[in-house]
Design a protein around this motif. Structure first.
Motif, PDB file in Angstrom:
ATOM      1  N   ILE A  64      -5.150  -3.273   7.676  1.00 49.96           N
ATOM      2  CA  ILE A  64      -4.333  -2.517   6.718  1.00 49.96           C
ATOM      3  C   ILE A  64      -5.117  -2.012   5.517  1.00 49.96           C
ATOM      4  CG2 ILE A  64      -2.310  -3.863   7.399  1.00 49.96           C
ATOM      5  CD1 ILE A  64      -2.511  -5.348   4.736  1.00 49.96           C
ATOM      6  N   ARG A  65      -6.414  -2.248   5.470  1.00 49.78           N
ATOM      7  CA  ARG A  65      -7.179  -1.973   4.257  1.00 49.78           C
ATOM      8  C   ARG A  65      -7.228  -0.499   3.874  1.00 49.78           C
ATOM      9  NH1 ARG A  65     -13.283  -3.410   6.515  1.00 49.78           N
ATOM     10  NH2 ARG A  65     -13.381  -1.770   8.138  1.00 49.78           N
ATOM     11  N   ASP A  66      -7.015   0.399   4.841  1.00 47.79           N
ATOM     12  CA  ASP A  66      -7.087   1.831   4.545  1.00 47.79           C
ATOM     13  C   ASP A  66      -5.753   2.438   4.138  1.00 47.79           C
ATOM     14  OD1 ASP A  66      -9.815   1.887   5.115  1.00 47.79           O
ATOM     15  OD2 ASP A  66      -9.474   2.298   7.245  1.00 47.79           O
ATOM     16  N   ASN A  67      -4.688   1.632   4.102  1.00 44.93           N
ATOM     17  CA  ASN A  67      -3.371   2.150   3.730  1.00 44.93           C
ATOM     18  C   ASN A  67      -2.927   1.484   2.426  1.00 44.93           C
ATOM     19  OD1 ASN A  67      -0.646   2.841   3.485  1.00 44.93           O
ATOM     20  ND2 ASN A  67      -0.360   2.951   5.703  1.00 44.93           N
ATOM     21  N   PRO A  68      -2.913   2.219   1.317  1.00 46.20           N
ATOM     22  CA  PRO A  68      -2.553   1.617   0.026  1.00 46.20           C
ATOM     23  C   PRO A  68      -1.110   1.139  -0.055  1.00 46.20           C
ATOM     24  CG  PRO A  68      -2.740   4.003  -0.178  1.00 46.20           C
ATOM     25  CD  PRO A  68      -3.257   3.644   1.183  1.00 46.20           C
ATOM     26  N   ALA A  69      -0.267   1.557   0.882  1.00 43.14           N
ATOM     27  CA  ALA A  69       1.131   1.122   0.882  1.00 43.14           C
ATOM     28  C   ALA A  69       1.334  -0.169   1.648  1.00 43.14           C
ATOM     29  CB  ALA A  69       2.027   2.219   1.470  1.00 43.14           C
ATOM     30  N   PHE A  70       0.294  -0.650   2.310  1.00 46.08           N
ATOM     31  CA  PHE A  70       0.378  -1.892   3.070  1.00 46.08           C
ATOM     32  C   PHE A  70      -0.274  -3.018   2.279  1.00 46.08           C
ATOM     33  CE2 PHE A  70       0.404   0.227   7.568  1.00 46.08           C
ATOM     34  CZ  PHE A  70       1.665   0.752   7.286  1.00 46.08           C
ATOM     35  N   GLU A  71       0.341  -4.202   2.330  1.00 51.16           N
ATOM     36  CA  GLU A  71      -0.168  -5.340   1.567  1.00 51.16           C
ATOM     37  C   GLU A  71      -0.012  -6.628   2.378  1.00 51.16           C
ATOM     38  OE1 GLU A  71       1.085  -7.726  -2.528  1.00 51.16           O
ATOM     39  OE2 GLU A  71       1.480  -5.571  -2.363  1.00 51.16           O
ATOM     40  N   LEU A  72      -1.019  -7.476   2.323  1.00 48.45           N
ATOM     41  CA  LEU A  72      -0.984  -8.766   2.996  1.00 48.45           C
ATOM     42  C   LEU A  72      -0.336  -9.803   2.095  1.00 48.45           C
ATOM     43  CD1 LEU A  72      -1.907 -10.780   5.238  1.00 48.45           C
ATOM     44  CD2 LEU A  72      -4.075 -10.963   3.989  1.00 48.45           C
ATOM     45  N   SER A  73       0.570 -10.608   2.667  1.00 52.28           N
ATOM     46  CA  SER A  73       1.191 -11.701   1.928  1.00 52.28           C
ATOM     47  C   SER A  73       0.870 -13.031   2.601  1.00 52.28           C
ATOM     48  CB  SER A  73       2.709 -11.526   1.866  1.00 52.28           C
ATOM     49  OG  SER A  73       3.327 -12.680   1.320  1.00 52.28           O
ATOM     50  N   ARG A  74       0.501 -14.018   1.805  1.00 53.56           N
ATOM     51  CA  ARG A  74       0.195 -15.357   2.303  1.00 53.56           C
ATOM     52  C   ARG A  74       1.383 -16.308   2.137  1.00 53.56           C
ATOM     53  NH1 ARG A  74      -5.372 -16.839   2.569  1.00 53.56           N
ATOM     54  NH2 ARG A  74      -4.589 -18.973   2.309  1.00 53.56           N
ATOM     55  N   VAL A  75       2.555 -15.787   1.860  1.00 58.82           N
ATOM     56  CA  VAL A  75       3.687 -16.624   1.487  1.00 58.82           C
ATOM     57  C   VAL A  75       4.015 -17.680   2.544  1.00 58.82           C
ATOM     58  CG1 VAL A  75       5.419 -14.986   2.368  1.00 58.82           C
ATOM     59  CG2 VAL A  75       6.053 -16.621   0.595  1.00 58.82           C
ATOM     60  N   GLU A  76       3.854 -17.357   3.827  1.00 60.87           N
ATOM     61  CA  GLU A  76       4.161 -18.333   4.878  1.00 60.87           C
ATOM     62  C   GLU A  76       2.959 -19.208   5.199  1.00 60.87           C
ATOM     63  OE1 GLU A  76       5.998 -16.606   8.309  1.00 60.87           O
ATOM     64  OE2 GLU A  76       7.867 -16.166   7.228  1.00 60.87           O
ATOM     65  N   VAL A  77       1.780 -18.635   5.159  1.00 59.97           N
ATOM     66  CA  VAL A  77       0.577 -19.407   5.468  1.00 59.97           C
ATOM     67  C   VAL A  77       0.355 -20.516   4.445  1.00 59.97           C
ATOM     68  CG1 VAL A  77      -1.942 -19.265   5.603  1.00 59.97           C
ATOM     69  CG2 VAL A  77      -0.534 -17.530   6.716  1.00 59.97           C
ATOM     70  N   ASP A  78       0.680 -20.239   3.184  1.00 62.92           N
ATOM     71  CA  ASP A  78       0.447 -21.217   2.118  1.00 62.92           C
ATOM     72  C   ASP A  78       1.573 -22.232   1.973  1.00 62.92           C
ATOM     73  OD1 ASP A  78      -1.967 -20.027   1.548  1.00 62.92           O
ATOM     74  OD2 ASP A  78      -1.207 -18.821  -0.108  1.00 62.92           O
ATOM     75  N   ARG A  79       2.560 -22.171   2.850  1.00 63.36           N
ATOM     76  CA  ARG A  79       3.686 -23.089   2.773  1.00 63.36           C
ATOM     77  C   ARG A  79       3.622 -24.080   3.930  1.00 63.36           C
ATOM     78  NH1 ARG A  79       8.403 -19.654   3.103  1.00 63.36           N
ATOM     79  NH2 ARG A  79       8.508 -20.073   5.326  1.00 63.36           N
TER      80      ARG A  79
END
Length: 210
Positions: A64-79
Motif C-alpha cells: 500500500i506504500r504508493d497509495n496515500p489514501a491507504f494506511e496500515l493499522s496494527r490495532v489487532e496485531v498489538d492486542r
C-alpha cells in the motif's frame, strides 16, 4: 464527520484483489482513507496455519506504500487474544468519535457474517460495503433483516458493483509452493518479500478470502 473504510483480513499474503476492493470502496463511497487491519490471531484459524504477523504486516506495508489514501493499522496485531472484528470496530469508534466507519467485506465473507462473533454489533458502529466476486452476489436486504432483525439493511449495507476479482490467498500460497508465477496477482514488492523470506514453500490449508 470524516469517512474511513476498514479492510480486515489475514492478508497471508495481501494480493491485488484486496487492493482493488479497497480502491473501489474508497472511490465509490468517497472515503477519505482505507485502513488495512491485519488480524493478529484469526479466530477461525490455528496459529500454526498463519504466517507470523511481522511478515504479514511487512507485506501489507509494501503493497500500500504508493497509495496515500491507504494506511496500515496494527490495532489487532498489538492486542492479545482472538481478533474479533466487532471488538476492533468498537475500539476504533471509541478512539475516533468523529469518524464514520465503513467495513469492507467480500460477498463471500458477508454471507458468513451470521457465524461471526457478535456480528450484530458491527452494524451499530459501521455500515458494511459488500464487494461482489465473480459468480457471487451480495445477499439481499431481506436476507440481512432475517439474519439481523432491526439493523436497517437499507441504510447500513451498501453493495458495490465491482471489482469482480475471484482470487484467494490460499490459491497464491499454493502457486508459490508449486513454483508457479504469482506475477500480476500480487504487487511486485510483495513477490520480492515472499522470495527473500522463503514464505509459502509448502502447501497448507486455509479458507478463501477477498
Amino acid at each position: 464527520m470524516r469517512s474511513v473504510g476498514i479492510l480486515g483480513g489475514t492478508f497471508d499474503p495481501i494480493h491485488v484483489g484486496h487492493l482493488a476492493a479497497a480502491e473501489e470502496a474508497r472511490e465509490a463511497l468517497g472515503l477519505e482513507r482505507v485502513l488495512f487491519v491485519p488480524a493478529g490471531q484469526p479466530p477461525h484459524k490455528d496459529v500454526d496455519e498463519v504466517t507470523p504477523a511481522s511478515d504479514r504486516l511487512a507485506m501489507v506495508e509494501l503493497a500500500i506504500r504508493d497509495n496515500p489514501a491507504f494506511e496500515l493499522s496494527r490495532v489487532e496485531v498489538d492486542r492479545d487474544g482472538p481478533s474479533y472484528t466487532a471488538d476492533t470496530l468498537e475500539r476504533l469508534a471509541a478512539a475516533f468519535p468523529d469518524v464514520a466507519w465503513t467495513l469492507i467485506l467480500s460477498a463471500e465473507s458477508f454471507q458468513g457474517l451470521p457465524t461471526w462473533h457478535a456480528a450484530a454489533r458491527l452494524f451499530t458502529v459501521a455500515r458494511v460495503a459488500v464487494v461482489p466476486r465473480a459468480g457471487l452476489e451480495a445477499p439481499t436486504d431481506e436476507w440481512v433483516e432475517e439474519q439481523f432483525p432491526g439493523v436497517g439493511a437499507g441504510a447500513r449495507v451498501v453493495r458495490l458493483t465491482g471489482p469482480r476479482v475471484r482470487l484467494s490467498a490460499t490459491e497464491i500460497r499454493a502457486r508459490v509452493a508449486a513454483g508457479r508465477s504469482i506475477r500480476y496477482l500480487v504487487p511486485d514488492a510483495v513477490i520480492g518479500y515472499i522470495g527473500d523470506h522463503g514464505l509459502y514453500r509448502t502447501v497448507r490449508g486455509g479458507s478463501a478470502d477477498l
